[in-house]
Design a protein around this motif. Structure first.
Motif, short mmCIF file in Angstrom:
data_model
loop_
_atom_site.label_atom_id
_atom_site.label_comp_id
_atom_site.label_asym_id
_atom_site.label_seq_id
_atom_site.Cartn_x
_atom_site.Cartn_y
_atom_site.Cartn_z
N ALA A 1 61.67 45.14 44.44
CA ALA A 1 60.24 45.44 44.50
C ALA A 1 59.46 44.29 45.14
O ALA A 1 59.74 43.12 44.90
N GLY A 2 58.49 44.65 45.95
CA GLY A 2 57.61 43.65 46.54
C GLY A 2 56.34 43.52 45.73
O GLY A 2 55.53 44.46 45.66
N LEU A 3 56.16 42.38 45.11
CA LEU A 3 54.99 42.16 44.25
C LEU A 3 54.76 40.67 44.16
O LEU A 3 55.70 39.90 43.95
N ASP A 4 53.49 40.25 44.36
CA ASP A 4 53.18 38.83 44.20
C ASP A 4 52.03 38.67 43.22
O ASP A 4 51.43 39.64 42.77
N SER A 5 51.73 37.43 42.89
CA SER A 5 50.75 37.14 41.85
C SER A 5 49.36 37.63 42.22
O SER A 5 48.61 38.12 41.37
N GLU A 6 48.99 37.53 43.50
CA GLU A 6 47.65 37.96 43.90
C GLU A 6 47.51 39.47 43.80
O GLU A 6 46.44 39.98 43.44
N MET A 7 48.58 40.20 44.08
CA MET A 7 48.55 41.65 43.92
C MET A 7 48.33 42.02 42.46
O MET A 7 47.57 42.95 42.15
N VAL A 8 48.97 41.28 41.56
CA VAL A 8 48.80 41.53 40.12
C VAL A 8 47.36 41.27 39.71
O VAL A 8 46.72 42.08 39.02
N ARG A 9 46.81 40.14 40.16
CA ARG A 9 45.44 39.79 39.77
C ARG A 9 44.43 40.80 40.34
O ARG A 9 43.48 41.20 39.66
N THR A 10 44.62 41.19 41.59
CA THR A 10 43.71 42.16 42.21
C THR A 10 43.76 43.49 41.48
O THR A 10 42.73 44.13 41.24
N TYR A 11 44.95 43.91 41.12
CA TYR A 11 45.12 45.17 40.40
C TYR A 11 44.35 45.15 39.09
O TYR A 11 43.62 46.12 38.76
N ILE A 12 44.46 44.08 38.31
CA ILE A 12 43.75 43.99 37.03
C ILE A 12 42.25 43.82 37.26
O ILE A 12 41.43 44.39 36.53
N ARG A 13 41.87 43.05 38.27
CA ARG A 13 40.44 42.82 38.55
C ARG A 13 39.71 44.13 38.82
O ARG A 13 38.54 44.30 38.45
N ASN A 14 40.40 45.09 39.43
CA ASN A 14 39.77 46.37 39.76
C ASN A 14 39.79 47.36 38.60
O ASN A 14 39.25 48.46 38.74
N ARG A 15 40.39 46.99 37.50
CA ARG A 15 40.52 47.93 36.38
C ARG A 15 39.91 47.44 35.07
O ARG A 15 39.43 48.25 34.28
N LEU A 16 39.96 46.14 34.85
CA LEU A 16 39.48 45.61 33.58
C LEU A 16 38.42 44.54 33.83
O LEU A 16 38.05 44.28 34.97
N SER A 17 37.96 43.90 32.78
CA SER A 17 36.93 42.87 32.92
C SER A 17 37.49 41.64 33.62
O SER A 17 38.70 41.42 33.65
N ARG A 18 36.60 40.82 34.15
CA ARG A 18 37.06 39.63 34.86
C ARG A 18 37.78 38.66 33.93
O ARG A 18 38.63 37.89 34.36
N PHE A 19 37.45 38.70 32.63
CA PHE A 19 38.14 37.81 31.69
C PHE A 19 39.57 38.28 31.41
O PHE A 19 40.36 37.54 30.85
N SER A 20 39.87 39.54 31.78
CA SER A 20 41.22 40.06 31.57
C SER A 20 42.17 39.74 32.72
O SER A 20 43.37 39.99 32.62
N VAL A 21 41.64 39.19 33.81
CA VAL A 21 42.49 38.87 34.97
C VAL A 21 43.34 37.65 34.64
O VAL A 21 42.82 36.58 34.32
N PRO A 22 44.68 37.78 34.68
CA PRO A 22 45.53 36.62 34.35
C PRO A 22 45.45 35.56 35.44
O PRO A 22 45.72 35.84 36.62
N ARG A 23 45.05 34.36 35.06
CA ARG A 23 45.01 33.25 36.03
C ARG A 23 46.41 32.89 36.49
O ARG A 23 46.63 32.55 37.64
N ASP A 24 47.35 32.94 35.55
CA ASP A 24 48.75 32.59 35.86
C ASP A 24 49.59 33.86 35.83
O ASP A 24 49.52 34.64 34.89
N VAL A 25 50.39 34.04 36.87
CA VAL A 25 51.34 35.13 36.93
C VAL A 25 52.71 34.53 37.21
O VAL A 25 52.92 33.89 38.25
N THR A 26 53.62 34.70 36.28
CA THR A 26 54.96 34.12 36.40
C THR A 26 55.99 35.24 36.44
O THR A 26 55.96 36.14 35.60
N PHE A 27 56.89 35.18 37.42
CA PHE A 27 57.93 36.19 37.55
C PHE A 27 59.23 35.67 36.95
O PHE A 27 59.66 34.56 37.28
N LEU A 28 59.80 36.47 36.05
CA LEU A 28 61.01 36.07 35.33
C LEU A 28 62.15 37.04 35.61
O LEU A 28 61.93 38.18 36.04
N ASN A 29 63.36 36.58 35.35
CA ASN A 29 64.52 37.48 35.42
C ASN A 29 64.57 38.42 34.22
O ASN A 29 65.08 39.53 34.30
N ALA A 30 64.07 37.96 33.07
CA ALA A 30 64.06 38.77 31.85
C ALA A 30 63.07 38.16 30.88
O ALA A 30 62.72 36.97 30.99
#
Length: 699
Positions: free
Chosen positions: A636-665
Motif C-alpha cells: 500500500a502507498g501511504l505516507d504521514s501527510e496523507m494520513v494527516r490530510t485525511y483526518i484534517r478533512n474529517r475531524l477537528s484540527r486537534f484530532s490531527v496526529p502530529r506524529d505518524v509512525t509506520f510499524l510492521n506490527a
C-alpha cells in the motif's frame, strides 16, 4: 403518507448559541435523534462539510446518505442537504440568551428512507420534537443516561429468567424427574463448571463435552475424571481455601484442572501464557499459591521458582517425577470432603507494565447468570461451540461456563489460526464462535478464495469481547458472513455490561449495545450523577456478577451499587451505549478534550490501513497531542501527510496526529488487545520493542 414540505416549530428554554453549537457538531445528530445510527464527516465538497449519515434499522432497511452541512447565517440558519435524493432540512434559530425558537422545514423527507415515506406528518413532527428536547436536556444536564434491563424490577426479571432458560432448553419441561436430579446436582456443586459437567453427566453422560487435539471427552468422562483428580489432590494435602496457579493453553487438561480444583473449593489463578517469568513469580508470591499446574512447554517460565512449590503437568509428561493429570485420575481415589463453597477463579487483568492485578471472579448466581446472556444472544441446548479465545481471559472463561449449562459440545483449539478456525467451523458444524476482536480482524484478512474453501453456513452466533471492534470491521464481517456478529462489552471486574446484537450493529456499527437482563448501566459525571443522553461521562455498571475484589489492590470506584469500568462513553437517543475510550486515554490538547478512538475509527476505513492505534503524547505548545501508529497493508502507498490530510478533512484540527509512525506490527497482549503504553516512550518518541519490529517514523 408524509407530505413533501412541512414545518416543525419548537420552543427551547436554552440559549440560541448553545443550540447552534450543538447542531453544528455532526456527532450531535445520532446522539439526540433516534434512528440515526452514525453521522461521520467525510471529504468536504464545494466548501461545505460533508457527512455520511446512516439511517434505519435491520428490519426496516439501512440507508446511507451523503449530506452537506451548509451554514447560511452564523447563529441563525443552517441546512442539511442530500443532493442525491433531492431532500433537505432547513433549520432557523430565533431567540436570545434565555430562549430559542427552532423552526425546521423539511423538504421531501420521505426520500431519505422508506419508513419515513410511510409515516405521517404527525409522527415525523413528534420525532423532531423529541430530538430537539434532548438538546435542552444536554444543555441543562438532565440525568437521563441510565439503562436498566430488569435490574430494578425483581418480579419481571424472575419471569424473564424463566422464559429464557426454558426457551433455550436449559430447564427440561418434558422430564420433570430429570430436571429435579439436575437441580439437586447443581445445588450440590454450584452453578459453575463442576456443577455443569456433573448435571450433564446425569442428563446425557455420553454426550460429547469437549473436543481438542487429543480427541473427544464426554460429560460422563469429564465428571468421573475430575472427581478422581480432586480426590487425588486432596490426598496430597490440597484443601478448600488454598489457591493454585494454572499456566496452560486451551485444552482438556486446563478444563479438568479448573473443574477438579473447583470441586475441592480451591481458588485458581489463571495465568496469562505470555507473562514473563518474573511476573509469574510475583503472582505466585502475591497470591500465596500452594501448587502450579502447567503445560510442559511453559516449564522455562517456572523452572526457577522455589523447589518446594509442587508442580503438576496439565499437558505432556516430559519431566520424570512430575505428576500428570492422567496420573492423578488413575489413582483410583474418589472420596474427598466437599467444601462449603466452591473454588473461585482469579483472572489477571491485562496490564502493560508491572504485575497484572488478580481479580476474584464470583461463582454464577443460579439461572440468572445464564439468562442474562441468553436475553441478548440466542444460544440453545446441545449446539456446538468453538472457543479459540483463551480460557484465562474473562470472555473465554465465561463462554466455557455457559457451555456446560447448555450442554454444548466445545471445540477447543490450543492456539488461534484464522484458516484453521474456519476449517473447524466447517468440520464440526459449529453454531457459536467465541472470539476476541483481533480474531475477527484476522479472519477478514484471509483472502476471499481461502474463506470460500470452508462451509461456515452453520454459524449462527459469532460473539466478540475484550476490546472495541472498529465500525469498518463490523460492516466488513457482516457483509462476508451475514448478520451473526455480537459485540459484548464488559470487563474482568463487571463481567458483562452491554451486548450489541446484529440489529444494533447494522444500525450503529460502533455501538457497544444494550444491557442484558439484570444489568444497569449509567453514564455518570464527576459528581456521580447521571449525565444527559448524548453527553460523555464515566461508564458505571451494576449486576449480580460484579467481581469480588482484587487479590491485593484497591477496588474501582463505586456509585449506587455500580462499579466504574474505567471507560468514558455516552448513551445515544436509541438507548445504545457507545464507548469513547479509556478515561486515561483522553487528552487535553489546546484546552480541547480529544479522544483517540474517533481517529482510529476514521483511519480504519482507509483501504491502505491494516491496523492502527492512536495515543496521546506530551506537547510543549498544546500540553498534549495525538500520535498515530499505522500498519500498512502489503504494497500500500501511504505516507504521514496523507494520513494527516485525511483526518484534517474529517475531524477537528486537534484530532490531527502530529506524529505518524509506520510499524510492521502493533504490540499486543495474549488476548490480542493492543498495548498502547508500549507505543510511545518518554517525551512522546516512538518506543523500540521487539514485538513492534522495525519502526519507520513519518515515512
Amino acid at each position: 403518507m408524509v407530505t413533501d414540505v412541512f414545518d416543525v416549530t419548537a420552543e427551547l428554554p436554552i440559549p440560541r448559541q448553545s443550540v447552534w453549537e450543538l447542531l453544528r457538531e455532526p456527532q450531535t445528530f445520532p446522539r439526540v435523534f433516534s434512528g440515526i445510527g452514525a453521522c461521520d464527516p467525510v471529504e468536504p465538497a464545494g466548501g461545505h462539510t460533508m457527512l455520511r449519515i446512516r439511517l434505519g434499522s435491520l428490519d426496516s432497511g439501512i440507508r446511507v446518505h451523503l449530506v452537506q452541512l451548509r451554514i447560511r447565517r452564523w447563529f441563525e440558519s443552517l441546512e442539511l442537504v442530500c443532493p442525491a435524493q433531492g431532500s433537505f432540512a432547513s433549520v432557523q434559530l430565533l431567540g436570545d440568551e434565555k430562549r430559542t425558537r427552532v423552526v425546521v422545514t423539511l423538504f421531501a423527507p420521505g426520500r431519505m428512507h422508506p419508513a419515513v415515506e410511510q409515516a405521517t406528518n404527525a409522527v415525523i413532527v413528534a420525532w423532531v420534537e423529541r430530538g430537539l428536547r434532548r438538546l435542552t436536556d444536554l444543555v441543562r444536564g438532565a440525568p437521563t443516561s441510565v439503562l436498566v434491563n430488569g435490574e430494578n424490577a425483581p418480579l419481571r426479571r424472575r419471569a424473564e429468567i424463566v422464559r429464557h432458560v426454558v426457551g433455550a432448553g436449559v430447564v427440561p419441561t418434558t422430564r420433570p424427574d430429570l430436571g429435579i436430579k439436575q437441580l439437586r446436582t447443581l445445588t450440590a456443586w454450584g452453578f459453575n463448571l463442576a456443577g455443569g459437567y456433573a448435571a450433564g453427566a446425569i442428563a446425557e453422560p455420553g454426550r460429547t463435552a469437549l473436543i481438542d487435539a487429543e480427541g473427544a471427552l464426554s460429560y460422563g468422562e469429564m465428571h468421573r475424571r475430575t472427581t478422581a483428580i480432586a480426590a487425588a489432590l486432596s490426598e496430597r494435602g490440597l484443601r478448600a481455601g488454598d489457591a493454585v496457579g494454572l499456566l496452560a493453553r486451551n485444552h482438556r487438561g486446563m478444563v479438568e484442572t479448573m473443574v477438579a480444583t473447583g470441586k475441592l473449593g480451591i481458588d485458581v489463578a489463571l495465568i496469562n501464557t505470555g507473562l514473563p517469568a518474573r511476573q509469574i513469580e510475583d503472582v505466585v508470591q502475591r497470591d500465596k499459591l500452594s501448587a502450579l499446574f502447567v503445560d510442559d512447554e511453559f516449564d522455562p517460565l517456572v523452572r526457577y521458582l522455589h523447589s518446594d512449590l509442587p508442580r503438576f503437568s496439565t499437558r505432556g509428561a516430559a519431566f520424570p517425577g512430575r505428576p500428570t493429570l492422567d496420573d492423578l485420575a488413575d489413582t483410583g481415589h474418589s472420596r474427598f470432603r466437599r467444601p462449603a463453597n466452591p473454588g473461585k477463579f482469579i483472572v489477571l487483568t491485562s496490564g502493560t507494565s508491572g504485575t497484572p492485578k488478580g481479580a476474584r471472579r464470583p461463582q454464577p448466581k443460579g439461572f440468572s447468570t445464564i439468562a442474562a446472556l441468553l436475553s441478548r444472544i440466542p444460544l440453545h441446548m446441545g449446539e456446538t461451540m468453538l472457543i479459540p479465545a483463551p480460557l484465562f481471559h474473562t470472555w473465554g472463561l465465561a463462554a466455557l461456563q455457559l457451555s456446560t449449562a447448555l450442554r454444548a459440545t466445545v471445540v477447543l483449539p490450543s492456539q488461534f489460526d484464522a484458516e484453521e478456525c474456519l476449517r473447524l467451523v466447517a468440520e464440526h458444524r459449529v453454531r457459536t464462535l467465541i472470539v476476541v476482536p483481533i480474531m475477527v480482524h484476522r479472519i477478514l484478512e484471509l483472502p476471499k478464495q481461502v474463506r470460500a474453501r470452508y462451509d461456515t453456513s452453520s454459524l449462527r452466533v459469532v460473539a466478540s469481547c475484550g476490546a472495541p471492534l472498529a465500525a469498518s470491521t463490523v460492516l466488513d464481517f457482516m457483509d462476508a458472513f451475514g448478520e451473526i456478529l455480537y459485540n459484548v462489552y464488559g470487563s474482568t471486574e463487571v463481567s458483562w455490561a452491554t451486548v450489541a446484537d446484529p440489529a444494533d450493529l447494522a444500525a450503529a456499527p460502533a455501538t457497544a449495545g444494550r444491557p442484558p437482563l439484570g444489568t444497569r448501566v449509567a453514564v455518570l459525571g464527576p459528581d456521580h450523577r447521571p449525565v444527559p443522553v448524548g453527553a460523555t461521562g464515566h461508564v458505571f455498571v451494576g449486576n449480580h456478577m460484579l467481581f469480588d475484589g482484587y487479590v491485593n489492590a484497591a477496588p474501582p470506584e463505586e456509585a449506587d451499587g455500580m462499579l466504574d469500568t474505567g471507560d468514558l462513553g455516552y448513551v445515544d437517543a436509541s438507548g445504545r451505549l457507545h464507548i469513547a475510550g479509556r478515561d486515561d486515554e483522553m487528552i487535553i490538547s489546546g484546552g480541547e478534550n480529544v479522544f483517540p478512538r474517533p481517529v482510529e475509527e476514521a483511519l480504519s476505513y482507509l483501504p491502505q490501513v491494516r491496523e492502527v492505534a492512536v495515543v496521546g503524547v506530551p506537547d510543549r505548545e498544546y500540553g498534549q497531542r495525538l500520535a498515530a501508529f499505522v500498519v500498512k497493508k502489503e504494497g500500500a502507498g501511504l505516507d504521514s501527510e496523507m494520513v494527516r490530510t485525511y483526518i484534517r478533512n474529517r475531524l477537528s484540527r486537534f484530532s490531527v496526529p502530529r506524529d505518524v509512525t509506520f510499524l510492521n506490527a502493533l504490540p499486543r497482549g495474549d488476548t490480542g488487545k493492543i498495548l498502547k503504553r508500549m507505543l510511545a516512550g518518554p517525551g512522546g518518541e516512538p518506543a523500540q520493542h521487539p514485538i513492534i519490529g522495525t519502526i519507520a517514523p513519518n515515512s
